[in-house]
Design a protein around this motif. Sequence first.
Motif, mmCIF file in Angstrom:
data_model
loop_
_atom_site.group_PDB
_atom_site.id
_atom_site.type_symbol
_atom_site.label_atom_id
_atom_site.label_comp_id
_atom_site.label_asym_id
_atom_site.label_seq_id
_atom_site.Cartn_x
_atom_site.Cartn_y
_atom_site.Cartn_z
ATOM 1 N N THR A 7 5.296 -9.900 1.067
ATOM 2 C CA THR A 7 6.182 -8.865 0.528
ATOM 3 C C THR A 7 5.504 -8.195 -0.652
ATOM 4 O OG1 THR A 7 7.261 -10.435 -0.955
ATOM 5 C CG2 THR A 7 8.299 -10.098 1.196
ATOM 6 N N SER A 26 2.841 -8.836 12.984
ATOM 7 C CA SER A 26 3.942 -8.394 12.130
ATOM 8 C C SER A 26 4.798 -9.569 11.656
ATOM 9 C CB SER A 26 4.800 -7.324 12.825
ATOM 10 O OG SER A 26 5.564 -7.889 13.851
ATOM 11 N N LYS A 27 5.825 -9.263 10.891
ATOM 12 C CA LYS A 27 6.693 -10.325 10.379
ATOM 13 C C LYS A 27 7.339 -11.125 11.508
ATOM 14 C CE LYS A 27 7.619 -8.290 5.895
ATOM 15 N NZ LYS A 27 8.629 -7.765 4.964
ATOM 16 N N MET A 65 2.155 4.128 6.301
ATOM 17 C CA MET A 65 1.168 3.187 5.823
ATOM 18 C C MET A 65 1.594 2.537 4.514
ATOM 19 S SD MET A 65 -0.754 3.981 3.090
ATOM 20 C CE MET A 65 -1.166 5.270 2.018
ATOM 21 N N ASN A 118 4.174 1.026 3.973
ATOM 22 C CA ASN A 118 4.789 -0.263 4.309
ATOM 23 C C ASN A 118 3.786 -1.411 4.283
ATOM 24 O OD1 ASN A 118 7.511 0.509 4.986
ATOM 25 N ND2 ASN A 118 6.651 1.525 6.763
ATOM 26 N N HIS A 119 2.504 -1.103 4.295
ATOM 27 C CA HIS A 119 1.487 -2.128 4.525
ATOM 28 C C HIS A 119 0.549 -2.352 3.349
ATOM 29 C CE1 HIS A 119 2.853 -2.114 8.627
ATOM 30 N NE2 HIS A 119 2.731 -0.805 8.635
#
Length: 159
Positions: free
Chosen positions: A59, A110-111, A1, A3-4
């Motif tokens: 980012t 997502s990206k 998590m 990462n988010h």
Amino acid sequence: MINHVGDPLAAITELRRVVRSAGRVAVTVWPHPPPEAQSLWGEVFDAAGVDRRAVAAPTVHADRDFPRTPDGLTGLLDQAGLTDVRCAPITWAHRTDPDAWWSGPANGISKPGLVMETQPAAMITRIRAAYDELTARYRGPDGLLALPTAALLASASVR
């Protein structure tokens, strides 16, 4: 998590706050360099000739970011005041239906999804062809993909 979130240290500090004394906190992050499952979409976009420079993906601001390495993640947990910090990579093969793996980014998730949202229909067709070609090496006899992936798993104690 981790990462988010936009402020990983603040998130870990909040986890430390809400976990009872003598409890443990565990977090995962995608490592750097990324494993095959995470780097696959970049390969697909490159093979299709997608220019990704114009897509602004969210980012973490540089002053709040940390290295996605075992040392970087343990340093983050240490910085948040946790103790007995441990970190290890975990690896597995993510098994999924090829159409299911495609559908997330194809639907803007997502990206890679941010990249796909900006593409004209003709480019989406090229991306799908590149996707089918590059995922062929991961397809098993059952038709499912077995994508090698990894994460860093860290845990620590709350004082």
